[in-house]
Design an enzyme around this catalytic site. Structure first.
Site, mmCIF file in Angstrom:
data_model
loop_
_atom_site.group_PDB
_atom_site.id
_atom_site.type_symbol
_atom_site.label_atom_id
_atom_site.label_comp_id
_atom_site.label_asym_id
_atom_site.label_seq_id
_atom_site.Cartn_x
_atom_site.Cartn_y
_atom_site.Cartn_z
ATOM 1 N N HIS A 1 -3.748 32.428 -13.113
ATOM 2 C CA HIS A 1 -2.964 33.225 -12.168
ATOM 3 C C HIS A 1 -3.826 34.056 -11.219
ATOM 4 C CE1 HIS A 1 -0.070 32.014 -15.155
ATOM 5 N NE2 HIS A 1 -0.653 32.763 -16.061
ATOM 6 N N CYS A 2 -4.923 33.460 -10.762
ATOM 7 C CA CYS A 2 -5.810 34.118 -9.784
ATOM 8 C C CYS A 2 -6.518 35.348 -10.324
ATOM 9 C CB CYS A 2 -5.074 34.514 -8.505
ATOM 10 S SG CYS A 2 -4.630 33.112 -7.524
#
Ligand SMILES: Cc1ncc(COP(=O)(O)O)c(C=O)c1O
Length: 398
Positions: free
Chosen positions: A352-353
């Site tokens: 998720h970055c």
């Protein structure tokens, strides 16, 4: 809540990925279509009716944003999204303001967009990055902030208001007070919070605030940077060109327009500005407080449902937002997402970055469910039912 406004839900779909991007209500799409079908023009360049109408809407959107977060209209700058907002003030202001050895406080649960621009400054000018500790729930350990300030030459604290993996809501009022007392700049990444909780730019002593329209039911391609006026006076425009200059001559002399126009070079995304105006109006018509309490109710329902399944580990059970991350025992998160997609259930899997949260969480990949106002308990039941039968996963996805 208001599901009929979201045309995409007419498909048999369970959309649980709103932290990536939210669905858009029909009124937002209609407002943009109206610009393209009936009122196309550039802004700040024409004297005809359509151009004048669009000038007005461009300006009205800034007023609506200023009211929404309590800032001055002149402090609102359109960008292409939260990432570009953060890069704009880091490169346009911080690069000049910060010196070798100055310390910036971040946390390990920030999105890449609130890490990499600072990492770049650490390479380019030698600032030092320090991380505020996380507690056993992966939330900020507020007591470590004072300690870090006492021991370091802290010039900036830059944090997400709601984090995109843990989903914890930070007490930005408290941190804003600490920053004010210690003469520290406070940068807030509101990408995950602007659509969920009330933000008060002035009251919380925020220096720079960044967010994207597409996570708040508006279109992609437009975001906002809000900067304290006295800081914007010292910020350099990163892009030079049309509509931001006041004058230029053949001897290479030039001057800029007033703030914030000097930060909006070239043709801006006009239809998207109009879409954003309507998404803010849509949120206001419901009320952020109502949205937040509805999401909390759904979230509790989801977590208690996941608790009843014995092969699931939930990592952020004590967070307050619509974000829930989990893993299914011995199954790679991406495989779980592919399996759920088989039932038209949209979730996100991976890091998720945030590639450094694994230092704290102990795992680099999770399944993320993120809820928004158009979700309901039926959506969650469909997810839970699919997860109940996950032992069939490899019959389905292979
Ligand atoms: C906390 C946070 N910050 C920044 C961003 C970057 O937003 P954008 O990709 O719209 O620029 C995101 C996107 O997921 C986010 O969740």
């Amino acid at each position: 809540m208001n599901r009929e406004d979201f045309i995409m839900l007419n498909k048999d779909i369970v959309y649980l990925d709103s932290a990536s991007t939210s669905l858009k209500p029909k009124c937002v799409i209609d407002s943009m279509n109206d610009y393209y079908f009936n009122n196309t023009s550039n802004i700040h360049r024409g004297e005809y009716n359509e151009a004048i109408l669009n000038n007005k809407l461009y300006d009205e959107t800034k007023m609506e944003i200023a009211k929404f977060i309590n800032c001055d209209k002149r402090e609102v700058i359109y960008t292409s999204g939260c990432t570009s907002s953060i890069n704009m003030f880091v490169l346009g202001y911080m690069k000049k303001y910060l010196k070798n050895g100055d310390v910036v406080l971040l946390s390990k649960s920030e999105h890449a967009s609130n890490l990499l621009p600072w990492f770049n400054l650490s390479k380019e000018i030698g600032i030092k990055i320090k991380y505020i500790d996380l507690d056993s729930d992966y939330k900020l350990d507020y007591s470590s902030i004072d300690k870090l300030i006492k021991e370091n030459n802290v010039k900036v604290i830059s944090l997400a208001h709601i984090t995109n993996v843990i989903g914890d809501i930070r007490d930005i009022s408290y941190i804003g007070d600490i920053c004010k007392k210690n003469n520290i700049l406070f940068c807030v990444d509101a990408a995950q919070s602007i659509q969920h909780v009330k933000i008060d730019f002035k009251k919380y002593n925020i220096s720079f605030l960044s967010f994207s329209s597409h996570k708040m039911m508006g279109p992609t391609g437009i975001g906002v940077l809000v900067g304290r006026y006295d800081l914007l006076e010292k910020m350099e425009p990163l892009f030079l060109g049309g509509d931001m200059n006041l004058d230029f001559e053949s001897d290479c002399s030039y001057s800029f327009k007033e703030i914030p126009s000097r930060f909006e070079a070239g043709t801006m995304p006009i239809a998207e500005v109009i879409g954003l105006l309507n998404s803010i109006k849509y949120i206001n018509n419901i009320g952020v407080l109502k949205i937040h309490s509805y999401i909390k109710e759904l979230r509790d329902y989801l977590v208690s449902g996941l608790d009843k399944l014995d092969n699931i580990v939930v990592y952020n059970r004590n967070s307050d937002s619509g974000i829930v991350i989990f893993n299914v025992d011995k199954i790679f998160s991406q495989d779980v997402a592919i399996y759920l997609a088989h039932y038209n259930i949209c979730v996100r899997a991976g890091n998720h970055c945030d590639k450094i949260l694994k230092d704290e969480l102990g795992v680099s990949n999770t399944v993320r469910v993120s809820l928004y106002l158009y979700n309901n308990k039926e959506d969650i039941d469909k997810l839970l039912n699919a997860l109940k039968n996950i032992d069939k996963i490899y019959d389905i996805i292979l």
